[in-house]
Design a protein around this motif. Structure first.
Motif, mmCIF file in Angstrom:
data_model
loop_
_atom_site.group_PDB
_atom_site.id
_atom_site.type_symbol
_atom_site.label_atom_id
_atom_site.label_comp_id
_atom_site.label_asym_id
_atom_site.label_seq_id
_atom_site.Cartn_x
_atom_site.Cartn_y
_atom_site.Cartn_z
ATOM 1 N N LEU A 1 10.963 -20.320 16.054
ATOM 2 C CA LEU A 1 10.166 -19.338 16.792
ATOM 3 C C LEU A 1 10.439 -19.443 18.286
ATOM 4 C CD1 LEU A 1 7.704 -17.307 16.741
ATOM 5 C CD2 LEU A 1 6.385 -19.281 17.451
ATOM 6 N N LEU A 2 10.479 -20.681 18.775
ATOM 7 C CA LEU A 2 10.728 -20.865 20.206
ATOM 8 C C LEU A 2 12.082 -20.310 20.590
ATOM 9 C CD1 LEU A 2 9.302 -24.360 21.069
ATOM 10 C CD2 LEU A 2 8.606 -22.175 21.966
ATOM 11 N N ALA B 1 8.041 -11.018 29.760
ATOM 12 C CA ALA B 1 9.293 -10.251 29.784
ATOM 13 C C ALA B 1 9.007 -8.775 29.560
ATOM 14 C CB ALA B 1 10.251 -10.787 28.723
ATOM 15 N N ILE C 1 2.556 -24.085 21.108
ATOM 16 C CA ILE C 1 3.926 -23.559 20.985
ATOM 17 C C ILE C 1 3.885 -22.032 20.946
ATOM 18 C CG2 ILE C 1 5.900 -23.400 19.447
ATOM 19 C CD1 ILE C 1 5.259 -26.286 18.594
ATOM 20 N N ALA D 1 8.424 -23.557 13.928
ATOM 21 C CA ALA D 1 8.048 -23.426 15.340
ATOM 22 C C ALA D 1 9.284 -23.522 16.226
ATOM 23 C CB ALA D 1 7.043 -24.519 15.708
ATOM 24 N N SER E 1 5.558 -19.291 23.631
ATOM 25 C CA SER E 1 6.524 -18.230 23.327
ATOM 26 C C SER E 1 5.896 -16.862 23.571
ATOM 27 C CB SER E 1 7.038 -18.360 21.902
ATOM 28 O OG SER E 1 6.025 -18.767 21.045
ATOM 29 N N LEU F 1 7.415 -7.310 32.673
ATOM 30 C CA LEU F 1 8.412 -7.065 33.717
ATOM 31 C C LEU F 1 9.191 -5.797 33.425
ATOM 32 C CD1 LEU F 1 10.087 -10.429 34.730
ATOM 33 C CD2 LEU F 1 8.656 -8.944 36.076
ATOM 34 N N HIS F 2 9.550 -5.653 32.161
ATOM 35 C CA HIS F 2 10.305 -4.475 31.753
ATOM 36 C C HIS F 2 9.496 -3.205 31.989
ATOM 37 C CE1 HIS F 2 13.948 -3.278 29.786
ATOM 38 N NE2 HIS F 2 13.277 -2.385 29.084
ATOM 39 N N ARG G 1 9.361 -2.275 35.556
ATOM 40 C CA ARG G 1 10.564 -1.599 36.045
ATOM 41 C C ARG G 1 10.566 -0.135 35.652
ATOM 42 N NH1 ARG G 1 14.148 -5.607 33.974
ATOM 43 N NH2 ARG G 1 14.113 -7.430 35.328
ATOM 44 N N ILE H 1 3.153 -22.318 31.402
ATOM 45 C CA ILE H 1 2.617 -20.962 31.234
ATOM 46 C C ILE H 1 1.988 -20.448 32.524
ATOM 47 C CG2 ILE H 1 0.908 -19.620 29.967
ATOM 48 C CD1 ILE H 1 1.491 -21.318 27.560
ATOM 49 N N ALA I 1 3.612 -16.132 25.807
ATOM 50 C CA ALA I 1 3.574 -15.845 27.241
ATOM 51 C C ALA I 1 4.946 -15.410 27.729
ATOM 52 C CB ALA I 1 3.105 -17.072 28.010
ATOM 53 N N ALA I 2 5.983 -16.102 27.255
ATOM 54 C CA ALA I 2 7.329 -15.754 27.712
ATOM 55 C C ALA I 2 7.667 -14.323 27.338
ATOM 56 C CB ALA I 2 8.343 -16.724 27.124
ATOM 57 N N VAL I 3 7.451 -13.989 26.054
ATOM 58 C CA VAL I 3 7.819 -12.645 25.601
ATOM 59 C C VAL I 3 6.948 -11.600 26.286
ATOM 60 C CG1 VAL I 3 7.963 -11.149 23.613
ATOM 61 C CG2 VAL I 3 8.677 -13.499 23.427
ATOM 62 N N PHE J 1 0.711 -26.442 17.410
ATOM 63 C CA PHE J 1 1.369 -25.191 17.012
ATOM 64 C C PHE J 1 0.843 -24.028 17.835
ATOM 65 C CE2 PHE J 1 2.235 -27.498 12.976
ATOM 66 C CZ PHE J 1 3.595 -27.512 13.145
ATOM 67 N N ALA K 1 11.906 -16.593 20.589
ATOM 68 C CA ALA K 1 11.155 -16.098 21.741
ATOM 69 C C ALA K 1 11.991 -16.200 23.004
ATOM 70 C CB ALA K 1 9.864 -16.901 21.898
ATOM 71 N N ALA L 1 12.950 -13.013 25.012
ATOM 72 C CA ALA L 1 12.470 -12.813 26.376
ATOM 73 C C ALA L 1 13.627 -12.532 27.313
ATOM 74 C CB ALA L 1 11.710 -14.053 26.838
ATOM 75 N N ILE M 1 14.814 -8.927 26.651
ATOM 76 C CA ILE M 1 13.891 -7.901 27.144
ATOM 77 C C ILE M 1 13.872 -7.879 28.673
ATOM 78 C CG2 ILE M 1 11.488 -7.172 27.221
ATOM 79 C CD1 ILE M 1 11.164 -8.445 24.477
ATOM 80 N N GLY M 2 13.843 -9.081 29.253
ATOM 81 C CA GLY M 2 13.681 -9.132 30.696
ATOM 82 C C GLY M 2 14.943 -8.895 31.483
ATOM 83 N N ARG M 3 16.068 -8.753 30.774
ATOM 84 C CA ARG M 3 17.331 -8.621 31.486
ATOM 85 C C ARG M 3 17.364 -7.352 32.325
ATOM 86 N NH1 ARG M 3 22.619 -9.034 27.934
ATOM 87 N NH2 ARG M 3 21.600 -7.265 27.002
#
Lengths: 103, 362, 169, 377
Positions: free
Chosen positions: C149-150, A81, A70, C146, A74, A84-85, A88, C66, A76-78, A67, C153, C157, C160-162
């Motif tokens: 959640l994924l 993002a 997981i 989970a 998520s 990056l934002h 900019r 990651i 790291a991804a957020v 967990f 996320a 992401a 936000i990153g768009r």
């Protein structure tokens, strides 16, 4: 003796944890801070797995670790993002320059 | 117990031999296959005899006529070449990168089951291990591209990484279908489940452990196999997905700045990756070391199993080359479209189908 | 000392050394690559702890996912060939002191606690099946959470990153 | 807060050492990741002062220089220059020589188009069609070698005639080649033209509209690819082109928009077929009697004073030769100026390479088929 006793793992995890903490304390760069967070999470994971191996002798520690992985993915991804934002907008990823909430 | 140990040692040795030979054979094959497809001859002069003559400086041996030793000679040539590190490069990472790519690829060889008694490391999560350790190559490539301080290199590395990370998803999902049917992650057990006639192979629906009802899996398995094969092409940066090293666009992609042996290592790693990718296809879909006809199996002809396995892999490698010398190259956005808009939905569909099959029909 | 001990020591050295590079190297890209090897070492530690499935997951998610994400983040946000991190000295001192204190406290805790070790057979048992059963059994709710959640996320992401330019079109 | 979005642009030099700039061309690409924001071609790496050299050379000695301009279609360059000088001197070339010129010119056109679509395929990533087509190119070179003595830089077409005579055997070989070439071309065509990936890569990429093509001075296959029916062999016939029955293929946007890379590519394949038609008709019409040197001037001492502009259809488009002669005793031109088709084709890169991807730049560059020897001269 090392590999099948609990303490070495705990020491390893403690060192890793502190290193992660140090990164979070000293860095201004958002990505470096993220890396520190990942180190801390990994330290926690080692702890969980070690305890589940030596104290519980089951798999619940491993489940928790999955967990955590997981969550880390998520997160790291957020986080990236957001970084990056941020980049900019203020053309920098130093966290102390991001002082405004409006975009 | 001792017996197992001996066999493990032998299989490890064989694997190490295989690792070094696979690249050389593949390069030779690639040249010959491409030559015959393009109506030309390919390497013809450098045989083992002429290579030996060149080394000792006398005309002692009979000269070769079909260029068998060409890749060996090229390897020797590359070994002697100057090892250039560009001025602006990051020396440490520049030198580390080929090792990581090579290591990541060839660590995967450890788990390949050549025969029932020829598995260097019989890991119970063999498939998972191979998928995991292959992901090391991505970082090596990114490292190479960044460290060489070359914009083409960096572009190639970024393309490669995006491509490999994306194509891991359809690969994973398409392999999960097989895992679901087998109920194991061990490559050895997967092959054992496919023994006997060729209709026991997963490609044909795995009749043996499903009974006749397994036939409903056949179309889905074909789709799965095609998807896996396509994705493994992309994973190994082969045409038509060779955009990371597209020589007409990016000069040579991430290994633009590499010379001599370091370049050769990238090259070997690429062919090693092709071998691993196709070996997984053979293991999972095409019955591994089983010939498909019980009379020709290990039980009747001892020692044939590894040969069958390697032959099957090389047949697939031939198809890979065939594709390369036939098709043009995709553009980077088309590549991503293919992955996200076609392959992933299709694999999800086959995954769903297999799930339903597993729940309701067995 | 059995061979596994050496493996442990090598892995531990790798992890700690890479951890130091992550924290102290001035080039951020070195930090990122060191982080990757640190993750790899942690995967090895999992194998020593008989957590085979976890080790595979660690490699796939951390090393293949990651780390690459972080490297991408670095390459996209900095002037590519000028990657250094800046830090201030006060932060260094305070942070270092706090961290050292924390380390001391943890060490004291580790060595002064009487851990309830369950001595069992050291035989290795594959755990993939058990983990799968646990996810589909007792842990079904967190597992589903989970998954959600994924998904959240992922979508978050992307949103936000768009690139904002495209929103206007 | 001020709303600004800044992404780092990356300036990439594509060339002068790059596998697919077709020679020593440098493109300066300003990219945002994979997207090209601006593309500036830099020329002059192959500049050899051709035009200046001509001012100190005898008219006949200029012809080898024209060989080296568009080195893939030397015959057509020779021819264009000779047309100009013949026009200036008022020479009427014998019919046999004209036939020979048509045959070698069209053969050379095929050889050049093979390079064009072969390397275009190579740029897109298809290696095999290139080499399959090169087998045919070798055959053409063998034929031209037999006729002229050289394989690439022929110096074959002379003012007033051709350099060497051919025999009946050569004509037979040429005829045999024509028959062999058609199936070989079909093979390449099948392999490449309608390949799904190839169409995806080339259709709707690098669209040059009719108006754009005309305003940038496009000529030859590039112009016809944009849907303009213009070919000097039909519209302003020189030599014997009125005698032959052939079609002018025009881009129709079969796979995408009119004037995309695919159109420019397919035009060349189709032109090869038309060229074969012309050669076959010329082989029917030619008679081997007559002296090829009949109308070749002995010297250029009696060069009239004046200027001339002549143009002809080379594989890359209209080659215009402008010659000023002082006349009298000086047997050298006062000024030679060449209007090279590839130069005009190249100038469009800056406009159509905005907002495309790096791979598309390669496709566009390959589809306009430039030869740097001719661009830089």
């Amino acid at each position: 003796m090392f590999y099948n006793s609990l303490e070495p793992y705990l020491v390893l995890s403690a060192i890793l944890f502190v290193l992660g903490l140090l990164a979070m304390f000293t860095k201004r760069n958002a990505i470096s801070i993220l890396m520190g967070v990942e180190l801390v999470l990994n330290a926690a994971c080692i702890n969980f797995v070690a305890f589940s191996r030596f104290v519980e002798n089951g798999i619940s520690g491993q489940l928790v670790t999955i967990f955590i992985i997981i969550l880390a993915a998520s997160e790291a991804a957020v986080a990236l993002a957001i970084i990056l934002h941020l980049y900019r907008h203020i053309n920098s990823i130093n966290v102390d320059e991001a002082t405004q909430l409006e975009g | 117990m001792d017996n197992i140990l001996v066999w493990t040692m032998i299989s490890i040795l064989v694997m190490v031999g295989l690792v070094s030979v696979v690249g050389i054979i593949s390069i030779y094959l690639e040249r010959k296959v491409s030559a015959f497809m393009q109506d030309r001859l390919g390497p013809m002069e450098v045989g083992f005899g002429s290579l030996a003559n060149a080394i000792i400086g006398k005309k002692t041996f009979k000269e070769g006529r079909i260029g068998l030793a060409q890749s060996l000679a090229d390897g020797l040539k590359l070994l002697q070449k100057e090892d250039i590190v560009p001025k602006g490069a990051d020396v440490f990472l520049f030198k580390l990168a080929p090792m990581i790519v090579f290591g990541g690829t060839f660590a995967a060889f450890a788990a390949l089951p050549l025969a029932e008694y020829f598995v260097p490391a019989d890991i119970n999560i063999g498939l998972f291990y191979i998928l995991a350790i292959s992901s090391f190559g991505v970082t090596g490539i990114l490292m190479a591209g960044w460290a060489s301080n070359n914009k083409w290199g960096l572009l190639g590395a970024l393309r490669s990484t995006a491509q490999m990370v994306s194509y891991e998803i359809p690969i994973g999902v398409s392999l999960i279908s097989i895992v679901m049917i087998c109920g194991t992650l061990s490559l050895k057990e997967m092959v054992l489940a496919q023994s006997g006639w060729f209709w026991n192979w997963h490609l044909f629906g795995a009749i043996s452990h499903n009974g006749a009802i397994g036939i409903v899996l056949l179309p889905v398995m074909f789709i799965n196999f095609l998807i896996y094969f396509t994705c493994s092409l992309a994973e190994t940066n082969r045409a038509p997905f060779d955009i990371p090293e597209a020589e007409s666009e990016l000069v040579a992609g991430y290994h633009t700045e590499y010379t001599g042996m370091r370049f050769a290592i990238f090259f070997l790693a690429e062919y090693g990756a092709i071998f691993v990718g196709n070996a997984i296809a053979v293991t999972l879909f095409l019955g591994g070391w089983n010939s498909g006809i019980p009379m020709l199996d290990e039980a009747n002809i001892p020692g044939i199993a590894p040969l069958i396995f390697i032959t099957k892999v090389f047949v697939l490698i031939f198809v890979v080359m065939w594709v390369r010398w036939t098709l043009p190259r995709l553009r980077v956005d088309q590549l991503m479209n293919l992955c996200w808009k076609y392959l992933i939905p299709f694999t999800l569909f086959t995954f769903f189908y297999v799930t339903i099959y597993k729940v309701f029909l067995t | 000392m059995v061979p596994a001990d050496f493996v442990f020591l090598i892995l531990a050295t790798l992890i700690v050394a890479c951890g130091f590079v992550v924290v102290f190297h001035s080039k951020i890209i070195y930090s990122a690559f060191a982080l990757l090897f640190s993750f790899f070492g942690v995967g090895g530690i999992y194998i020593l702890l008989n957590a085979d499935f976890l080790a595979g997951t660690q490699l796939i998610v951390y090393v293949g996912g990651i780390s690459v994400l972080i490297l991408f983040g670095i390459l996209l946000t900095k002037k590519i060939y000028n990657l250094t991190t800046e830090e201030t000295s006060t932060q260094k001192i305070i942070g270092g002191a706090t961290s050292l204190a924390f380390l001391g406290a943890l060490a004291a805790l580790i060595f002064n606690t009487d851990w309830q070790i369950v001595t069992t057979t050291q035989e290795f048992t594959p755990q993939t099946l058990e983990i799968g059963k646990a996810f589909m059994g007792n842990f079904i709710l967190p597992f589903e959470l989970a998954a959600i959640l994924l998904l959240v996320a992922l979508i978050g992401a992307v949103i936000i990153g768009r690139d904002e330019k495209k929103e206007e079109i | 807060m001020e709303h600004k979005i800044e992404t780092d642009f990356m300036i990439i030099n594509m060339g002068p050492q790059h596998p697919s700039t077709h020679g020593v061309l440098r493109l300066e690409l300003k990219t945002d990741g994979e997207i090209v924001m601006a593309c500036r071609p830099f020329l002059g790496y192959l500049h050899r002062c051709f035009e200046k050299h001509c001012e100190s050379l005898d008219y006949l000695k200029i012809i080898p220089f024209t060989d080296r301009m568009d080195y893939l279609a030397s015959m057509n360059n020779n021819w264009a220059f000779c047309i100009a000088i013949e026009k200036l001197m008022g020479i009427k070339v014998s019919e046999k020589c004209e036939y020979l010129r048509v045959i070698v010119g069209e053969l050379n056109r095929i050889a050049s188009h093979i390079i064009a679509f072969g390397t275009f395929g190579l740029d897109i990533g298809a290696f095999t069609p290139f080499l399959l087509a090169f087998i045919q190119r070798e055959k053409i070179f063998d034929l031209l070698e037999e006729a002229s003595g050289a394989r690439m830089l022929y110096n074959y077409i002379w003012v007033g005639g051709v350099a060497r005579d051919v025999d009946g055997d050569w004509l037979k070989k040429t005829k045999k080649f024509c028959q062999e070439f058609k199936p070989a071309l079909d093979e390449v065509d099948e392999l490449l033209s309608l390949n799904k990936i190839f169409v995806e890569r080339t259709a709707n990429v690098g669209v040059v509209t009719k108006e754009m093509a005309i305003s940038y001075g496009f000529t030859g296959p590039n112009l016809r690819g944009s849907g303009v029916n213009w070919d000097l062999r039909k519209n302003e016939p020189y030599s014997l082109y009125t005698k032959f029955d052939f079609n002018i293929p025009v881009g129709a946007g079969e796979q995408g928009q009119v004037g995309d890379c695919w159109d420019r590519y397919i035009i060349r394949i189709r032109e090869c077929r038309e060229s074969i038609k012309i050669i076959e008709q010329a082989l029917e019409g030619i008679s081997l009697e007559g002296d090829i040197y009949e109308t070749v001037p002995k010297n250029f001492n009696k060069m009239p004073k004046g200027e001339v502009y002549a143009r002809s259809e080379t594989p890359r488009g209209e080659m215009g030769i402008y010659v000023v002669s002082e006349g009298g005793k000086a047997p050298v031109p006062y000024r030679v100026k060449v209007r090279s088709p590839a130069f005009c084709s190249l100038s469009i890169l800056e406009e159509i390479c905005k907002g495309v991807m790096i791979s598309d730049v390669i496709a566009i560059l390959g589809s306009v088929d430039i030869v740097l020897g001719e661009v830089d001269r």
